[in-house]
Every structure is written in structure tokens, then in C-alpha cells.
Design a protein around this motif. Sequence first.
Motif, PDB file in Angstrom:
ATOM      1  N   TYR A 149       0.889  -1.164  -0.024  1.00 18.33           N
ATOM      2  CA  TYR A 149      -0.180   0.024   0.045  1.00 18.33           C
ATOM      3  C   TYR A 149       1.046   1.148   0.157  1.00 18.33           C
ATOM      4  O   TYR A 149       0.578   2.092  -0.708  1.00 18.33           O
ATOM      5  N   VAL A 150       1.918   1.065   0.744  1.00 15.73           N
ATOM      6  CA  VAL A 150       2.851   2.394   0.888  1.00 15.73           C
ATOM      7  C   VAL A 150       3.530   2.711  -0.594  1.00 15.73           C
ATOM      8  O   VAL A 150       3.620   3.713  -0.837  1.00 15.73           O
ATOM      9  N   ALA A 151       3.866   1.409  -1.206  1.00 16.89           N
ATOM     10  CA  ALA A 151       4.580   1.446  -2.418  1.00 16.89           C
ATOM     11  C   ALA A 151       3.434   2.093  -3.571  1.00 16.89           C
ATOM     12  O   ALA A 151       3.813   3.030  -4.358  1.00 16.89           O
ATOM     13  N   GLN A 152       2.384   1.592  -3.340  1.00 16.80           N
ATOM     14  CA  GLN A 152       1.337   2.130  -4.343  1.00 16.80           C
ATOM     15  C   GLN A 152       1.031   3.462  -4.043  1.00 16.80           C
ATOM     16  O   GLN A 152       1.028   4.443  -5.189  1.00 16.80           O
ATOM     17  N   THR A 178       1.519   6.735  -6.863  1.00 19.62           N
ATOM     18  CA  THR A 178       0.470   7.479  -7.428  1.00 19.62           C
ATOM     19  C   THR A 178       0.339   8.793  -6.915  1.00 19.62           C
ATOM     20  O   THR A 178      -0.428   9.798  -7.683  1.00 19.62           O
ATOM     21  N   THR A 179       1.007   9.302  -6.082  1.00 17.71           N
ATOM     22  CA  THR A 179       0.905  10.494  -5.327  1.00 17.71           C
ATOM     23  C   THR A 179       1.720  11.623  -6.324  1.00 17.71           C
ATOM     24  O   THR A 179       3.063  11.385  -6.005  1.00 17.71           O
ATOM     25  N   ASN A 180       1.165  12.554  -6.618  1.00 22.96           N
ATOM     26  CA  ASN A 180       2.095  13.439  -7.729  1.00 22.96           C
ATOM     27  C   ASN A 180       2.968  12.413  -8.255  1.00 22.96           C
ATOM     28  O   ASN A 180       4.219  12.492  -8.204  1.00 22.96           O
ATOM     29  N   GLU A 236      15.890   9.156 -11.510  1.00 25.29           N
ATOM     30  CA  GLU A 236      14.555   8.811 -11.322  1.00 25.29           C
ATOM     31  C   GLU A 236      14.163   7.837 -10.335  1.00 25.29           C
ATOM     32  O   GLU A 236      13.341   7.977  -9.590  1.00 25.29           O
ATOM     33  N   ALA A 237      15.115   6.775 -10.438  1.00 24.92           N
ATOM     34  CA  ALA A 237      15.134   5.788  -9.341  1.00 24.92           C
ATOM     35  C   ALA A 237      15.386   6.386  -7.973  1.00 24.92           C
ATOM     36  O   ALA A 237      14.664   6.069  -6.912  1.00 24.92           O
ATOM     37  N   ASP A 238      16.210   7.434  -7.968  1.00 26.89           N
ATOM     38  CA  ASP A 238      16.429   7.965  -6.579  1.00 26.89           C
ATOM     39  C   ASP A 238      15.187   8.832  -6.180  1.00 26.89           C
ATOM     40  O   ASP A 238      14.906   8.859  -4.874  1.00 26.89           O
ATOM     41  N   THR A 239      14.638   9.362  -7.098  1.00 29.54           N
ATOM     42  CA  THR A 239      13.663  10.128  -6.724  1.00 29.54           C
ATOM     43  C   THR A 239      12.314   9.398  -6.044  1.00 29.54           C
ATOM     44  O   THR A 239      11.695   9.416  -5.185  1.00 29.54           O
ATOM     45  N   MET A 240      12.126   8.234  -6.844  1.00 28.39           N
ATOM     46  CA  MET A 240      11.246   6.965  -6.257  1.00 28.39           C
ATOM     47  C   MET A 240      11.531   6.595  -5.041  1.00 28.39           C
ATOM     48  O   MET A 240      10.750   6.334  -4.181  1.00 28.39           O
ATOM     49  N   TRP A 241      12.710   6.036  -4.750  1.00 34.87           N
ATOM     50  CA  TRP A 241      13.396   5.827  -3.275  1.00 34.87           C
ATOM     51  C   TRP A 241      12.774   6.817  -2.368  1.00 34.87           C
ATOM     52  O   TRP A 241      12.306   6.272  -1.178  1.00 34.87           O
ATOM     53  N   SER A 242      13.351   8.005  -2.618  1.00 32.37           N
ATOM     54  CA  SER A 242      12.786   9.251  -1.622  1.00 32.37           C
ATOM     55  C   SER A 242      11.268   9.251  -1.387  1.00 32.37           C
ATOM     56  O   SER A 242      10.706   9.549  -0.290  1.00 32.37           O
ATOM     57  N   LYS A 243      10.526   9.168  -2.734  1.00 28.66           N
ATOM     58  CA  LYS A 243       9.027   9.079  -2.482  1.00 28.66           C
ATOM     59  C   LYS A 243       8.647   8.050  -1.472  1.00 28.66           C
ATOM     60  O   LYS A 243       7.687   8.096  -0.665  1.00 28.66           O
ATOM     61  N   PRO A 288       6.904   1.590 -25.194  1.00 29.40           N
ATOM     62  CA  PRO A 288       7.881   2.187 -26.025  1.00 29.40           C
ATOM     63  C   PRO A 288       8.018   3.789 -25.722  1.00 29.40           C
ATOM     64  O   PRO A 288       7.315   4.137 -25.176  1.00 29.40           O
ATOM     65  N   SER A 289       9.205   4.226 -25.948  1.00 30.30           N
ATOM     66  CA  SER A 289       9.688   5.417 -25.790  1.00 30.30           C
ATOM     67  C   SER A 289       8.570   6.282 -26.753  1.00 30.30           C
ATOM     68  O   SER A 289       8.264   5.865 -27.882  1.00 30.30           O
ATOM     69  N   GLY A 290       8.057   7.448 -26.358  1.00 29.21           N
ATOM     70  CA  GLY A 290       7.111   8.375 -27.008  1.00 29.21           C
ATOM     71  C   GLY A 290       5.819   8.013 -26.460  1.00 29.21           C
ATOM     72  O   GLY A 290       4.877   9.047 -26.727  1.00 29.21           O
ATOM     73  N   ILE A 291       5.462   7.407 -25.430  1.00 24.40           N
ATOM     74  CA  ILE A 291       4.434   7.123 -24.728  1.00 24.40           C
ATOM     75  C   ILE A 291       4.689   7.505 -23.001  1.00 24.40           C
ATOM     76  O   ILE A 291       5.297   6.721 -22.702  1.00 24.40           O
ATOM     77  N   THR A 292       4.057   8.640 -22.788  1.00 26.04           N
ATOM     78  CA  THR A 292       4.446   9.225 -21.198  1.00 26.04           C
ATOM     79  C   THR A 292       3.358   8.196 -20.493  1.00 26.04           C
ATOM     80  O   THR A 292       2.333   7.973 -20.544  1.00 26.04           O
ATOM     81  N   SER A 293       4.132   7.817 -19.117  1.00 30.90           N
ATOM     82  CA  SER A 293       3.490   7.118 -18.344  1.00 30.90           C
ATOM     83  C   SER A 293       4.405   6.987 -16.858  1.00 30.90           C
ATOM     84  O   SER A 293       5.612   7.466 -17.074  1.00 30.90           O
ATOM     85  N   PRO A 294       3.650   7.017 -15.746  1.00 31.95           N
ATOM     86  CA  PRO A 294       4.332   7.115 -14.754  1.00 31.95           C
ATOM     87  C   PRO A 294       5.375   6.221 -14.274  1.00 31.95           C
ATOM     88  O   PRO A 294       5.326   5.087 -14.659  1.00 31.95           O
ATOM     89  N   VAL A 295       6.586   6.641 -13.452  1.00 35.83           N
ATOM     90  CA  VAL A 295       7.356   5.694 -12.773  1.00 35.83           C
ATOM     91  C   VAL A 295       6.740   5.014 -11.724  1.00 35.83           C
ATOM     92  O   VAL A 295       6.341   5.926 -10.732  1.00 35.83           O
ATOM     93  N   ILE A 296       6.763   3.765 -11.630  1.00 32.09           N
ATOM     94  CA  ILE A 296       6.058   3.120 -10.486  1.00 32.09           C
ATOM     95  C   ILE A 296       6.756   2.157  -9.940  1.00 32.09           C
ATOM     96  O   ILE A 296       7.990   1.499 -10.272  1.00 32.09           O
ATOM     97  N   LEU A 297       6.404   1.761  -8.621  1.00 34.32           N
ATOM     98  CA  LEU A 297       7.080   0.833  -7.943  1.00 34.32           C
ATOM     99  C   LEU A 297       6.241  -0.721  -8.053  1.00 34.32           C
ATOM    100  O   LEU A 297       5.444  -0.751  -7.597  1.00 34.32           O
ATOM    101  N   LYS A 298       6.759  -1.583  -8.796  1.00 37.58           N
ATOM    102  CA  LYS A 298       6.055  -2.608  -9.423  1.00 37.58           C
ATOM    103  C   LYS A 298       6.564  -4.128  -8.810  1.00 37.58           C
ATOM    104  O   LYS A 298       7.576  -4.276  -8.859  1.00 37.58           O
ATOM    105  N   PRO A 299       5.457  -4.738  -7.892  1.00 37.62           N
ATOM    106  CA  PRO A 299       6.074  -6.128  -7.175  1.00 37.62           C
ATOM    107  C   PRO A 299       6.239  -6.836  -8.319  1.00 37.62           C
ATOM    108  O   PRO A 299       5.654  -6.962  -9.496  1.00 37.62           O
TER     109      PRO A 299
END
Length: 554
Positions: free
Chosen positions: A67-70, A74-76, A89-96, A534-545
Motif C-alpha cells: 500500500y505504501v509503495a502504491q 500514484t501521489t504526484n 528517477e530511481a533516486d526520486t522514487m526511493w525518496s518518495k 515504447p519511448s514516445g508514450i508518457t507514463s508514470p514511474v512506479i514501484l512494481k511488485p
Amino acid sequence: MKRVRQPGYQHHRGIALIAAMIFLAIFASLSVGFLSLSSANTQMAANHKAGNNALNAALSGLDCALYVAQKASTTNPLKTGYNYVTTTEADTMWSKLCSQLQTVKLGNVTVPSAMAFTDAGGSGMRIRTPSYIPCQSGGAFQITFSRYSSDPKVVVIQVTGADGGITRTLKLNLNITKDATVMNYALAGRGRMWITGDTTIHGSIYSSWNRAAISPFNMTSDSRVEGTINTVLSKDTISAQSYQLETLDSDGNPMFDADGNRIYSSADEIQGYHQGINYGVPDQTNIPGLSIGDYNTSMYKNAIPTTTVSATGSLVANGRISTTGITKVREYFPHAAGNYSQPASSSSRTLDRYKYENKTFRNVVLNSNNNALFKNCTFEEVLYVDCSTSTSTYYNNVRFENCTFNGVIITNTPSNLNWQANCLYFTGTATFQNKSSIPEATILAPHFNVNLGNTNPNTGDNNVLTGAIVGGIVDVRGNAQIYGTIISMADTTSYTSGYVTNIGATLNDGGSETTEAGDIGTIEITPAADNMLPSGITSPVILKPVTNSYQECI
């Protein structure tokens, strides 16, 4: 009278007493043994209960960690248009993630900041709850997130559950990756879908079509969906219409015969095999890849030199394709059956095409309004098809006849679907085998009308489309093996009957082309959920199990 004693009487005197004492000792020992065994059983039962409580506590803790990872994902949300995640970007996700663990109140425990650590696996940063957090069902858990310096795009969850001095530990990895949810489907889109002929889809399909008066799906009995069929329309909404997707009993459940086979009727819109229909699925038009706002393909165009290169030779490479010395042919779209030079109707678009024949193209841009005809050509690396992103004045309706594609076709991103203007039309034999440096896609053409006609005349030939196939509307006919996801991303509800995604040869689809000879063949689509978007499609960086990383450690 003198009493005569029997011989041996004195010798056996007292044996009964001794035997009694022996039996008493045995029974006493057995009693002590039974008492000890009973105590051991009681302790074993207590330990077993405590072990179960500890495991259940660990599972509860794992749910909390996910839940914390989700929430961190999804928050900002942090978004990227590339098909990879950078270390920054991985550093940013770890901080989040760390911030989220400190924000979420778990048993009113204050979580300290992440700290450096070293263990048998290496060194890195670690954050954990400072104490065990009680569970309502018994037991307590402690959550630890670890990130090793040697693998900064992976976070290791470790949750320890405890009860009565007994502990159970669970581990699960999280990948820091790009959200590619749409790749879970074999076929996903915002319009209607027709599946016909010898077509097998090895996965689930999804449509957000919401015009209830018209069926979102039609499938003939010779096709198969080895997955679920997912619609945003509820079962009650569909039952009020003049059509039905499947035969249901009085309780609204699918009907099966004595052998467990699904019962179909002639009134069913879905006649072919499937693993069930999911009604009222949440509208997932916000899945990355199903909105034009998710697309920006300029990175591909910018990587190709802006110089104009001659197209009179056999090889055209690294620049914008010249039209100098290239003849034109007049065609119409849609055209009359079997005749490209005759219009299908008065509303057909007139196209004066630049004709390129028997050439190899490598890393090139096709300028707007060239409306080219490529005949017997080979394409390597990138063919970028340009057009206007905001108006229909500058467009590209391109026909490929008997061409070979060893690379990827990428287009600009028009803001709206204009199926007559922006179109990629494949006729004759089209052979696909992507050997380029961009394996994530075969076609990336948002809001284009993508018509894969007879992709190969012979079943079983080496003709493979890999990765994503994106169009405003995508039609596939002929013989093809597709390993990836077909995405028809255009919202077609504004059309009278909705423009239809056809998989298999279908007549009168309300749209673009006639069915050509050889268009009926065998099609197989196998999704690859682990493929990168593919590159060219914008999507969120996520923490995926990572589901196969789950471990139970005693």
C-alpha cells in the motif's frame, strides 16, 4: 494332626506384591509420559498458533508495505516519455517511498529517516519501522525497505511477523520501472472490436466503448480469446439493449451444458470461445497509451538529420526523403474494390502519391503531404511519418505494397483521428521482422488509421510483429504472429456506429478499405506483459511488485 506343606510354597511367597509394584511403576511411568506428551502437544499447539499468527502478521505487514509503495507511485506521479528509468528517477522514487512510509500512520509509529547499511547482500540505504506494529488478529509486524547500491532500480521489502517469541519473515522485490499496464492486454482500445476468422488471442481484451446501444464486441465462432473479455458497460445496462453479448440464465449467470461447455445462442454477439466476460470494468482510458496526451514521438524525429537526402538511388538513409525526380500516381481512399485509381464513393479522398519503388530506407523522415506509395521497398531502423499535430492541412496517407519491415514505423501525433487523411495502408504482401534497435514496437502511430492488410500470404511463414502496435484504429488481416499488444487508442464514440478495430477479415466495417484477395488467414496475438512501453508514450514511474521474487523465510 500335623499340617503338610506343599513343596515350593515358601519359594513363591510375595511374588504378587512384586508384580503389583512393577505394574504400578509402569503405569506411573506411562502416566508421566502421557502427561509430558499432553504438555508437549499443548506447547506444539501454542507454537503452531503463534507461528500462524506470526505469518498472518507478516502477510498483513506485506499488504501495508505494498500500500505504501502504491501510494508513493500514484501521489504526484513522476512521469517519463522514455522506455527506461534513469538512476536519477530511481533516486526520486526511493525518496518518495521513504517519505510515504514516514507519512502513513502505522500504529502511530514514527519512522526515522533511511540509513546506510551493509549486510551479506551488499551495502545501500535502508528504512524500517522502529518497532513491531500490532495486528488486530494477533501478532505484530515490522517493515523494512532496502535498496542496494549495486542494483538501484530494485527495492527489497522485508516484513517480519512475530507472536509469542516466534517470527516469520517474508521478502518481495519491487522494480522501479515505467508503468506498462496496457501491455497486460492482448488488445486494448476505446472503440468497438470485431474478431473473426482463424484468430486466436492468447490473453485478455479490453474496450472502454460506452455507447450502450451498440455492442462493444462481436466475435465469430471460429475465433478464440484465451482470456477474459472486459467491457465498461454493466450487465444491467447491456440487458436493457436489443442485443446480448452472451446467453445468461434467469439469475444472469453464463449457461453451461452437462459437459461444462458454454452454451451459445444465435443471438450472442460473442460466439467464439472465451474465458468469461467481465462487465462494469472501471473505465481505464487513463491507462497510459489510451490518450493522445500520452504521446510525444518527437525524440525519434529529432534523432534523424534534418538534411534532405536524394531518393533516386537504391539506398535512402539518414535524413528527410526528397521528392526531386520522383514521379506521382493518383489514387483514391477509400478506393473501388481492386482498383486504387478509382474512388469508392464521392467522399473518397484524392491522393497524388509520390511513388518510391525497389528501394531501402534507413532512418528517414517522410515529409507531410507526400502521401507516398512505397512499392517493393525495405525499411530499416526508423521510418518517421510526419504530419501536423493540430490541423488536418498537413497529413500523410501512405500505402505500402509488397514491402519488408526490418525496423519500426513511427508517426507524429495528430490531435484527432482523421481516418482518411492520416493512414498507414498495407497491401499486397507485408513482411515484418523487426531487427532494429527499437524492439519495443512495430508501429507507433497514434490517431492514424493503421490497416495491416494481407500481412503474409502463407501461414507459418516467418512473419512476426513484436512489441506494441499502436494506431488510432488498428486492423489486422491475413497471416500474422503478434507478440505484444495492439492498442487502438482513438475515442470513436463520435462516429455514428463507431469505427471498428478488426482482427481478421471483416466486410462492411463502416470505414476504410475493401477486403483484398488473400486477406483471410491465421492470426495469433500473444501479449507480453513484461515488455517495456515504447519511448514516445508518457507514463508514470512506479514501484512494481515482482511476483516471482516472493519468499517465505522461517
